[in-house]
Design an enzyme around this catalytic site. Structure first.
Site, short mmCIF file in Angstrom:
data_model
loop_
_atom_site.label_atom_id
_atom_site.label_comp_id
_atom_site.label_asym_id
_atom_site.label_seq_id
_atom_site.Cartn_x
_atom_site.Cartn_y
_atom_site.Cartn_z
N CYS A 10 0.79 -1.23 0.00
CA CYS A 10 0.00 0.00 0.00
C CYS A 10 0.82 1.28 0.00
CB CYS A 10 -0.96 -0.02 1.18
SG CYS A 10 -1.85 -1.58 1.26
N HIS A 44 -2.76 8.34 6.00
CA HIS A 44 -3.07 7.08 5.32
C HIS A 44 -4.48 6.68 5.73
CE1 HIS A 44 -2.18 3.45 3.19
NE2 HIS A 44 -2.30 2.68 4.24
N HIS A 50 -9.64 2.44 -0.26
CA HIS A 50 -8.19 2.26 -0.20
C HIS A 50 -7.76 1.66 -1.54
CE1 HIS A 50 -4.20 1.56 0.78
NE2 HIS A 50 -4.30 0.71 1.79
#
Lengths: 354, 400, 85
Positions: free
Chosen positions: B161, B294, B329
C-alpha cells in the site's frame, strides 16, 4: 561521488552456490525445460517458527540475504532493496486456486499475505530488525538492476553505507504450465550444455536468489567495484551497439577496456540475436561468458550473472563450463554484463576489480 | 538540504472522478465514490462496499483506441488513462525532447485477468494473450508505450500500500541525481477478487462506509484508481518556462520491522518515515500545514498512525484528514492519488473533510477535520503505510 | 483425551504448519498464543476459518477469537457448545 563495492554475496541457484568458498567447482547438468534451485538446509538458517509460512522463494531470499550479511560481517544494514519479476508466485497460485475452487469461501489469509511482492524484503527486515529503507522492484528482467541503481544512487551520495540488494524469483507450477502453452518455455527437454544450440523458441525456466551487500567502504574481502548500471525498456537490435558504446563512454571506457563480457543468452531462437549482435560484433575479440545454462531463465536471473561477475573479479578465474568463446584475457580487470528478456528490458552493468 | 523537485503535470482516475477536475469537484462537494460493487461478480457483493470506477473495460479500451484483441489488464487501462492526462496537463508535446522515464507501481498488476482465465488458459487458446499481462511490470510497459517512452529508464515498484509513494520518491531521486530530466511517477491498481478475498480473510473490510479515525471504525473499503505526476528537473522547467504545480520537498521510507501485516502499537515505522521526510525537506514539524493521513479505517492502522503523528508533532498536530472514505483504499495507487489531492490542496488552500467521522478514538484526542476548511497552505505531508512494514512519507510544497 | 481435543491438536499442527511440534507436546491447558505455543494474529485468523468450515461456527469479530483460542481445553468446550456441524 563515492565509489561503491560489492562487499559480500549470497546465492541459491540451480547450482550448489550457497557455499561462498566454491565457485562452480561442482556443476549439476540438467536435461529439462524447467529446473529447480538446489536448496541448503533451511533449518540451519531460519528458526522453524519463522519458516513455517514461507514458500520456497521467501526461504531462498531470506537465506541468501543472511549469507551475504554474515559474509560482510554485519548484523544489520541501512537499507534492503530487492527485485523480483514475478513475486511470490507459489502463494499467489495457492490463493487464486483457493478462491476459484472454493467459490470464495473458507479462505485463509496466509497465502494472501505471503503473496505480496515485497514479502521477501519485509521478511528480511523483520528477521534482522532493519527499520531502514525497504524497496521492491518488480519490472521483469530489470527488477534486479532497478534495485542496483537505487542502491548505487544512495551509496554514491553517502545517504547510506551498507545496502543489501538482491534478486529473487521462484517458479510456480501453474505459471510454468501456462508459459509452456505460450512457448516462453522450450517445448523439449534439453541438456544444459547444449542450450545455445537448441534452435527452438523459448527458454529453460529456473529460479533462484542472489543477494549482495553493497557499500561505499571497501573491505579486504570485497569482490568488486560497481562502475555503473543502465536499463532500457526497449532497444532495437540496430541501436544496441551505439547505446552500449555511449554507456561505456559515460564511464570513461571503451570496448577495448572490457576484459570479459557476461552475456545473458538463454538459447531462445527468437531473441538470442541481441546477444549475438555483441558477441559477433563489438566484442568479437573479447573473452565471453554465459550462465543461464546453469541457472535457468527467470526475471532476476541477471542477479546470478552479477554473482558470476563478482566471483570472476575476486578469484581472477573463469570456470571452463561458463566460457562462451576461446579467447582468453590476460587478467580480469573490467567486466561488462548485458541482459534482456524477450527483446525487452535490457541492462548494461559494469564491474571492476578492486 | 536541496531544493524540491518540480511537479508540472498530474492525471488521475478514481471512484470520485475520471480526471483531476472531477476529483477536485467531488472532494469539495464531500461526495463519496463508495458504493456496492457492480463490475465483479463476487460472493461478497452484499457484505462489502468499494470505490469502483464507472467505466467498463470496454469503455476504457475505447478511450485509448485499443483494438479488440489487446491484452490490457484493467490496471493497465486505468494507468494509461491517468498517465495520458498527466502528460497533457504538463503540456508535453515531444516526449523525446528530454530524457524521460516512468516509474509506476502496482500490487494487483494483471491479476484481474489471471483470476478470470486461470483454468481457461489450460483448456483454450482464446485468452492466452493475457498470460504475458500478468506480471507487475506489464502495465508500466504498456503505459510507456502509450506515452511513447522508449529506450529509457522504465521500472515498477511494488511495496503493497505504499507503492506509489515510493515510485514518487524514487522518481524524485532520479531527477535530483541527474539520471533523468523528466519522470512520470505514480501507480495503478484495479479491483480484483484476489484483493477482495485477501482483505476479507484478514477481516479488515467494512460492510459499510469506512470511518477513518473513528472509535467505532469497522475496517476499510477497497477502491480502484490510478494517478500519475510529471516531475521535471530545474533545468527543464527554466528552459521551457514550465508552469510548476508544486514540489516534492521531502520523502522518507522506513520499515516497521514488527509484523507482516500489522503496524506496531506505537507506529515506529511511520514515525521514522515522517522524521526522514522532514529532514530531507529541511522542515520542522511546525512547518507542516496539513497532513493527508493514510487513515484506512482499520483498527490497527488508525491507532498506529495516530500515535506516530503524535510522536512527531507532539501537542501541535496540524489539521489532518484521510480521504480514503471518498475513494476507498486504492492499495498501490493510494500514494499517487493522495499526492494529486495534496497538490490540489496547495493550489486551492483547501483541507478536505474526513468523511463519516463521529466519535474520537479513546486512545488519544486526535480529531480529523470533518468539514471542508480553507487555510493558507504551504506544505502538505502525506503518509502511505503498507504490508511488510512498509512506511512512506512525502512532503509537498507550494514553493521550491 | 477426548476425540475433539485430539482432533484439534492434529488440525492446528497441520493447518498452521507446526511441523516440529508433536501432538503430545501440546497440553490441554497450554496457552496457544504468546508464551505457550507461540501462535500469532495470523494463526488466529486461520483458526477462525477452521471453526467456520469444520464446525459451522461463524465469528465476525477477530477479537472474539482471542478468548476462544486460549487453550485446547477452552476451544474444545466452546466448539462442543456452539457447533452446528
Amino acid at each position: 561521488m563515492e565509489k561503491v563495492f560489492i562487499n559480500s554475496i549470497g546465492s541459491i541457484s540451480a547450482q550448489k552456490t550457497f557455499d561462498n568458498n566454491d565457485f562452480l567447482e561442482e556443476i549439476t547438468t540438467y536435461e529439462d525445460n524447467v529446473i529447480s534451485a538446489i536448496e541448503p538446509n533451511y533449518k540451519d538458517f531460519i528458526p522453524p517458527a519463522a519458516a513455517r509460512r514461507m514458500a520456497k522463494g521467501i526461504k531462498m531470499g531470506v537465506v541468501a540475504a543472511k549469507i551475504a550479511i554474515e559474509e560482510a560481517n554485519l548484523t544489520n544494514v541501512d537499507a534492503i532493496i530487492t527485485g523480483t519479476g514475478m513475486g511470490c508466485v507459489r502463494d499467489s497460485e495457492k490463493f487464486v486456486t483457493a478462491i476459484l475452487d472454493n467459490q470464495e469461501q473458507f479462505l485463509t489469509p496466509t497465502s494472501f499475505i505471503q503473496s505480496t511482492h515485497n514479502t521477501v524484503a519485509g521478511q528480511i527486515a523483520l528477521g534482522i530488525g532493519c527499520k531502514g529503507y525497504n524497496f521492491t522492484y518488480v519490472h521483469s528482467s530489470v527488477s534486479f538492476e532497478s534495485a542496483l541503481l537505487d542502491a548505487l544512487m544512495q551509496l554514491q551520495t553517502k545517504e547510506a553505507e551498507n545496502i543489501l540488494i538482491g534478486g529473487v524469483d521462484e517458479s510456480g507450477e501453474h505459471t510454468n504450465a501456462i508459459h509452456k502453452l505460450i512457448h516462453h518455455i522450450k517445448p523439449e527437454k534439453i541438456n544444459s550444455n547444449k542450450l545455445l544450440q537448441s534452435n527452438t523458441e523459448g527458454a529453460v525456466f529456473g529460479e533462484g536468489a542472489n543477494f549482495f551487500v553493497l557499500s561505499n567502504n571497501k573491505q579486504n574481502s570485497s569482490y568488486a567495484q560497481i562502475l555503473g548500471v543502465k536499463t532500457f525498456n526497449t532497444l532495437p537490435q540496430s541501436e544496441l551497439a551505439t547505446n552500449l558504446e555511449e554507456f561505456l563512454k559515460n564511464n570513461n571506457l571503451s570496448v577495448d577496456d572490457i576484459d570479459v563480457l557476461i552475456s545473458g543468452n538463454n538459447g531462445d531462437l527468437n531473441f538470442d540475436n541481441y546477444y549475438l549482435e555483441l558477441s559477433k560484433g563489438l566484442f568479437k575479440n573479447t573473452q565471453q561468458v554465459y550462465y543461464k545454462h546453469l541457472s535457468g531463465e527467470f526475471n532476476t536471473a541477471s542477479s546470478f550473472g552479477f554473482w558470476v561477475g563478482a566471483k570472476i573479479l575476486k578469484s581472477q578465474h573463469i570456470p571452463s563450463e561458463i566460457t562462451l568463446n576461446t579467447i582468453k584475457s590476460k587478467g580480469f580487470g573490467t567486466v561488462l554484463l548485458y541482459n534482456q528478456y524477450r527483446g525487452k528490458n535490457h541492462s548494461f552493468t559494469l564491474l571492476r576489480q578492486c | 538540504m536541496s531544493k524540491g523537485v518540480a511537479i508540472t503535470g498530474m492525471g488521475i482516475i478514481s471512484a470520485i472522478g475520471n480526471n483531476v477536475a472531477e476529483n477536485y469537484r467531488s472532494l469539495i462537494a464531500g461526495r463519496t465514490g463508495i458504493s456496492q460493487i457492480s463490475k465483479i461478480d463476487t460472493l461478497h457483493k452484499d457484505s462489502i462496499m468499494v470505490g469502483e470506477i464507472e467505466f467498463t473495460n470496454r469503455e476504457l479500451e475505447g478511450k485509448l483506441g485499443l483494438s479488440p484483441n489487446n491484452n490490457y489488464s484493467r490496471t493497465a487501462l486505468l494507468g494509461a488513462i491517468a498517465a495520458k492526462e498527466a502528460i497533457a496537463d504538463a503540456k508535453i508535446l515531444d516526449i523525446k525532447a528530454y530524457r524521460t522515464g516512468i516509474i509506476s507501481s502496482t500490487s494487483v498488476g494483471g491479476m484481474d485477468m489471471t483470476e478470470k482465465y486461470y483454468y481457461d488458459y489450460l483448456e483454450s487458446g482464446d485468452n492466452r494473450r493475457y498470460i504475458e499481462g500478468h506480471h507487475a511490470g506489464d502495465s508500466t510497459e504498456k503505459i510507456a508505450e502509450q506515452l511513447g517512452i522508449d529506450q529509457s529508464l522504465v521500472t515498477t515498484i511494488s511495496t503493497a500500500c505504499s507503492s506509489a509513494a515510493n515510485a514518487i520518491m524514487f522518481g524524485a531521486r532520479l531527477i535530483k541525481t541527474g539520471q533523468l530530466d523528466r519522470v512520470i511517477v505514480g501507480g495503478a491498481d484495479c479491483l480484483s477478487k484476489f484483493t477482495i478475498n485477501g482483505f476479507k480473510t484478514l477481516m479488515i473490510l467494512s460492510d459499510t462506509h469506512s470511518t477513518p479515525f473513528d472509535e467505532n471504525r469497522k475496517g476499510l473499503n477497497l477502491g480502484e484508481a490510478a494517478a500519475y505526476l510529471v516531475l521535471e528537473s530545474e533545468m527543464l522547467v527554466k528552459k521551457e518556462n514550465k508552469k510548476v504545480l508544486g514540489y516534492v520537498a521531502g520523502y522518507g521510507n522506513a520499515n516497521d520491522a514488527f509484523h507482516q501485516t500489522a503496524s506496531s502499537e506505537n507506529g515506529d515505522g511511520a514515525t521514522l518515515s515522517m522524521e526522514k521526510a522532514l529532514t530531507v525537506a529541511g522542515l520542522k514539524p511546525k512547518d507542516i500545514d496539513y497532513i493527508n493521513a493514510h487513515g484506512t479505517a482499520t483498527g490497527n492502522n488508525d491507532l498506529s498512525e495516530g500515535r506516530a503523528i503524535i510522536r512527531v508533532f507532539g501537542k501541535e498536530v496540524p489539521e489532518f484528514s484521510s480521504t480514503k472514505a471518498f475513494t476507498g483504499h486504492t492499495l498501490a495507487a493510494a500514494g499517487a492519488i493522495e499526492a494529486v489531492y495534496a497538490i490540489l490542496s496547495l493550489q486551492n488552500n483547501i483541507i478536505y473533510p474526513n468523511l463519516n467521522f463521529k466519535t474520537p478514538m479513546k486512545e488519544f484526542t486526535l480529531i480529523p477535520e470533518t468539514t471542508l476548511k480553507e487555510k493558507v497552505l504551504n506544505t502538505v505531508l502525506s503518509n502511505s503505510l503498507g504490508f511488510g512494514g512498509n512506511c512512506s512519507t512525502l512532503i509537498f510544497s507550494k514553493n521550491p | 483425551m477426548s476425540d475433539l481435543k485430539q482432533e484439534l491438536k492434529e488440525k492446528i499442527i497441520t493447518q498452521l504448519n507446526l511441523e516440529d511440534i508433536a501432538i503430545d507436546e501440546i497440553a490441554d491447558n497450554d496457552s496457544l498464543f504468546g508464551d505457550g505455543l507461540g501462535l500469532d494474529s495470523i494463526d488466529a485468523l486461520e483458526l477462525i476459518v477452521m471453526l467456520d468450515k469444520d464446525y459451522g461456527i461463524k465469528l465476525t469479530d477477530p477479537k472474539e477469537g482471542k478468548k476462544i483460542f486460549e487453550s485446547i481445553e477452552v476451544m474444545s468446550n466452546y466448539i462442543t457448545t456452539h457447533r452446528t456441524k
